[in-house]
Write a protein that holds these residues in place. Structure first.
Motif, PDB file in Angstrom:
ATOM      1  N   LEU A 133       0.829  -1.205   0.000  1.00  0.00           N
ATOM      2  CA  LEU A 133       0.000   0.000   0.000  1.00  0.00           C
ATOM      3  C   LEU A 133       0.863   1.255   0.000  1.00  0.00           C
ATOM      4  CD1 LEU A 133      -2.731   1.422   0.171  1.00  0.00           C
ATOM      5  CD2 LEU A 133      -2.651   1.125   2.667  1.00  0.00           C
ATOM      6  N   VAL A 134       1.880   1.268   0.848  1.00  0.00           N
ATOM      7  CA  VAL A 134       2.766   2.437   0.929  1.00  0.00           C
ATOM      8  C   VAL A 134       3.504   2.635  -0.389  1.00  0.00           C
ATOM      9  CG1 VAL A 134       4.821   3.364   2.041  1.00  0.00           C
ATOM     10  CG2 VAL A 134       3.009   2.346   3.423  1.00  0.00           C
ATOM     11  N   ILE A 135       3.998   1.558  -0.984  1.00  0.00           N
ATOM     12  CA  ILE A 135       4.691   1.673  -2.267  1.00  0.00           C
ATOM     13  C   ILE A 135       3.751   2.229  -3.322  1.00  0.00           C
ATOM     14  CG2 ILE A 135       5.811   0.385  -4.130  1.00  0.00           C
ATOM     15  CD1 ILE A 135       6.788  -1.586  -1.964  1.00  0.00           C
ATOM     16  N   GLY A 136       2.517   1.709  -3.359  1.00  0.00           N
ATOM     17  CA  GLY A 136       1.537   2.210  -4.322  1.00  0.00           C
ATOM     18  C   GLY A 136       1.269   3.691  -4.152  1.00  0.00           C
ATOM     19  N   LEU A 137       1.113   4.131  -2.906  1.00  0.00           N
ATOM     20  CA  LEU A 137       0.870   5.551  -2.632  1.00  0.00           C
ATOM     21  C   LEU A 137       2.058   6.409  -3.052  1.00  0.00           C
ATOM     22  CD1 LEU A 137      -0.828   5.284   0.880  1.00  0.00           C
ATOM     23  CD2 LEU A 137      -1.902   6.083  -1.227  1.00  0.00           C
ATOM     24  N   LEU A 138       3.279   5.942  -2.775  1.00  0.00           N
ATOM     25  CA  LEU A 138       4.473   6.697  -3.153  1.00  0.00           C
ATOM     26  C   LEU A 138       4.600   6.813  -4.668  1.00  0.00           C
ATOM     27  CD1 LEU A 138       7.090   5.322  -0.589  1.00  0.00           C
ATOM     28  CD2 LEU A 138       6.025   7.586  -0.597  1.00  0.00           C
ATOM     29  N   LEU A 139       4.275   5.748  -5.382  1.00  0.00           N
ATOM     30  CA  LEU A 139       4.354   5.780  -6.837  1.00  0.00           C
ATOM     31  C   LEU A 139       3.328   6.749  -7.424  1.00  0.00           C
ATOM     32  CD1 LEU A 139       4.846   1.975  -7.569  1.00  0.00           C
ATOM     33  CD2 LEU A 139       6.564   3.772  -7.786  1.00  0.00           C
ATOM     34  N   ILE A 140       2.107   6.716  -6.894  1.00  0.00           N
ATOM     35  CA  ILE A 140       1.077   7.651  -7.352  1.00  0.00           C
ATOM     36  C   ILE A 140       1.505   9.083  -7.076  1.00  0.00           C
ATOM     37  CG2 ILE A 140      -1.267   8.487  -6.900  1.00  0.00           C
ATOM     38  CD1 ILE A 140      -2.093   5.562  -6.486  1.00  0.00           C
ATOM     39  N   ALA A 141       2.014   9.315  -5.869  1.00  0.00           N
ATOM     40  CA  ALA A 141       2.457  10.663  -5.505  1.00  0.00           C
ATOM     41  C   ALA A 141       3.595  11.124  -6.410  1.00  0.00           C
ATOM     42  CB  ALA A 141       2.897  10.690  -4.045  1.00  0.00           C
ATOM     43  N   THR A 142       4.498  10.219  -6.780  1.00  0.00           N
ATOM     44  CA  THR A 142       5.604  10.575  -7.662  1.00  0.00           C
ATOM     45  C   THR A 142       5.099  11.058  -9.014  1.00  0.00           C
ATOM     46  OG1 THR A 142       7.084   8.991  -6.598  1.00  0.00           O
ATOM     47  CG2 THR A 142       7.670   9.705  -8.815  1.00  0.00           C
ATOM     48  N   VAL A 143       4.119  10.349  -9.560  1.00  0.00           N
ATOM     49  CA  VAL A 143       3.559  10.731 -10.860  1.00  0.00           C
ATOM     50  C   VAL A 143       2.823  12.066 -10.762  1.00  0.00           C
ATOM     51  CG1 VAL A 143       1.912  10.094 -12.662  1.00  0.00           C
ATOM     52  CG2 VAL A 143       3.384   8.344 -11.639  1.00  0.00           C
ATOM     53  N   VAL A 144       2.045  12.235  -9.702  1.00  0.00           N
ATOM     54  CA  VAL A 144       1.236  13.447  -9.555  1.00  0.00           C
ATOM     55  C   VAL A 144       2.102  14.672  -9.289  1.00  0.00           C
ATOM     56  CG1 VAL A 144      -0.504  14.589  -8.107  1.00  0.00           C
ATOM     57  CG2 VAL A 144      -0.823  12.205  -8.799  1.00  0.00           C
ATOM     58  N   LEU A 145       3.116  14.522  -8.446  1.00  0.00           N
ATOM     59  CA  LEU A 145       3.879  15.685  -7.979  1.00  0.00           C
ATOM     60  C   LEU A 145       5.057  16.049  -8.880  1.00  0.00           C
ATOM     61  CD1 LEU A 145       3.951  14.925  -4.136  1.00  0.00           C
ATOM     62  CD2 LEU A 145       2.417  16.470  -5.376  1.00  0.00           C
ATOM     63  N   THR A 146       5.610  15.084  -9.619  1.00  0.00           N
ATOM     64  CA  THR A 146       6.815  15.372 -10.404  1.00  0.00           C
ATOM     65  C   THR A 146       6.560  15.471 -11.900  1.00  0.00           C
ATOM     66  OG1 THR A 146       7.443  13.036 -10.688  1.00  0.00           O
ATOM     67  CG2 THR A 146       8.172  14.150  -8.667  1.00  0.00           C
ATOM     68  N   ALA A 154       3.734   6.311 -17.272  1.00  0.00           N
ATOM     69  CA  ALA A 154       2.909   5.134 -17.572  1.00  0.00           C
ATOM     70  C   ALA A 154       3.377   3.915 -16.783  1.00  0.00           C
ATOM     71  CB  ALA A 154       2.940   4.849 -19.073  1.00  0.00           C
ATOM     72  N   GLY A 155       4.695   3.672 -16.779  1.00  0.00           N
ATOM     73  CA  GLY A 155       5.220   2.517 -16.057  1.00  0.00           C
ATOM     74  C   GLY A 155       4.987   2.610 -14.568  1.00  0.00           C
ATOM     75  N   LEU A 156       5.223   3.787 -13.986  1.00  0.00           N
ATOM     76  CA  LEU A 156       5.009   3.976 -12.554  1.00  0.00           C
ATOM     77  C   LEU A 156       3.534   3.829 -12.192  1.00  0.00           C
ATOM     78  CD1 LEU A 156       7.380   7.009 -11.833  1.00  0.00           C
ATOM     79  CD2 LEU A 156       7.761   4.612 -11.229  1.00  0.00           C
ATOM     80  N   SER A 157       2.657   4.317 -13.059  1.00  0.00           N
ATOM     81  CA  SER A 157       1.221   4.229 -12.781  1.00  0.00           C
ATOM     82  C   SER A 157       0.745   2.787 -12.791  1.00  0.00           C
ATOM     83  CB  SER A 157       0.442   5.064 -13.810  1.00  0.00           C
ATOM     84  OG  SER A 157       0.764   6.438 -13.712  1.00  0.00           O
ATOM     85  N   TYR A 158       1.220   2.018 -13.774  1.00  0.00           N
ATOM     86  CA  TYR A 158       0.813   0.611 -13.820  1.00  0.00           C
ATOM     87  C   TYR A 158       1.384  -0.154 -12.639  1.00  0.00           C
ATOM     88  CZ  TYR A 158      -0.032  -4.082 -15.655  1.00  0.00           C
ATOM     89  OH  TYR A 158      -0.448  -5.387 -15.817  1.00  0.00           O
ATOM     90  N   LEU A 159       2.629   0.138 -12.274  1.00  0.00           N
ATOM     91  CA  LEU A 159       3.231  -0.522 -11.114  1.00  0.00           C
ATOM     92  C   LEU A 159       2.480  -0.149  -9.842  1.00  0.00           C
ATOM     93  CD1 LEU A 159       5.476  -2.303  -9.976  1.00  0.00           C
ATOM     94  CD2 LEU A 159       6.958  -0.286  -9.915  1.00  0.00           C
TER      95      LEU A 159
END
Length: 254
Positions: A133-146, A154-159
């Motif tokens: 769950l934490v990894i998923g949240l961090l990946l979503i935040a990375t895409v949204v914020l950066t 695309a790769g980060l979102s699917y992961l």
């Protein structure tokens, strides 16, 4: 706990390097390189998350009294300590690649009798899914914020979606999954006895339903997709990442 007990193994660092390398490739303009980058990013990232999931179980077990996990090498993040080469590594990777379903791939053997409290037992079971769950949240935040380049986003979102899928799947209160382990210490003796008997086959029944019954698989995937969007995930990037990862289907995302 000694420092060396929790030092990342060289193999974990290699998996991490493969994941990062895939991320770099996914930023290139050339479609073949971008697609290859997404595949490496997702497969490498999934293997890294498997290590972190199982490390979470082991670390909480150590903190709650099971010191055997240190001698078993579970605190080194070495994927070989968590997996059987076929049943818990190659098979889940194959199903991830073909069906897009990230089956739980690892396992750590915890001495439950060594754990001090029922609360500690619950936390040990909960630690693994929480890592996803934490990894998923961090990946979503990375895409949204950066706002990363298209292929990387695309790769980060699917992961991220796969991490949430794994979290929801593992947290189900079904014998053999972590969700049952969370509640098991508080169940009656009869319920725990039934859980022990059902543990070897219950997860396979669930996986068969998810893979073999389209309505069940679609309903489950839809629920995970709703969670993904509720947490801020970009659905367009998710589907681009899925199409890039499953490139053999011919659905070019670019």
């Amino acid at each position: 706990m000694t420092r060396s007990s929790v030092a990342p193994s060289p193999l974990f660092l290699i998996l991490l390097a493969v994941t990062v390398g895939g991320g770099v490739l996914s930023t290139l303009d050339q479609n073949v390189a971008r697609t290859a980058g997404i595949v490496l990013l997702v497969l490498g990232g999934w293997a890294v998350s498997l290590c972190l999931h199982e490390f979470g179980h082991a670390y909480l077990a150590f903190r709650n009294g099971d010191y055997s996990v240190r001698h078993k090498g579970y605190l080194t993040l070495d994927i070989r300590r968590y997996t059987d080469p076929v049943l818990s590594l190659l098979l889940p990777l194959l199903l991830l690649a073909v069906g897009g379903i990230p089956l739980p791939g690892g396992a750590v053997w915890i001495d439950r009798h060594a754990l001090r409290t029922r609360r500690g037992e619950s936390f040990v079971s909960l630690a693994g899914p929480m890592a996803n769950l934490v990894i998923g949240l961090l990946l979503i935040a990375t895409v949204v914020l950066t706002n990363p380049p298209e292929g990387l986003a695309a790769g980060l979102s699917y992961l991220a979606y796969l991490q949430l899928f794994t979290f929801v799947l593992n947290i189900l209160p079904i014998p053999g999954l972590d969700g049952f382990g969370v509640i098991e210490p508080y169940l009656s003796y009869q319920a725990r006895e039934f859980g022990a008997k059902a543990r070897p086959w219950a997860p396979f029944v669930l996986f068969a339903l998810l893979i073999g019954v389209p309505l069940v698989g679609q309903a489950f995937s839809g629920a995970v997709l709703w969670i993904y969007q509720s947490l801020g995930g970009d659905i367009t990037e998710l589907f681009k990442g899925q199409a890039g990862f499953r490139f053999w289907e011919g659905r070019s995302p670019w």
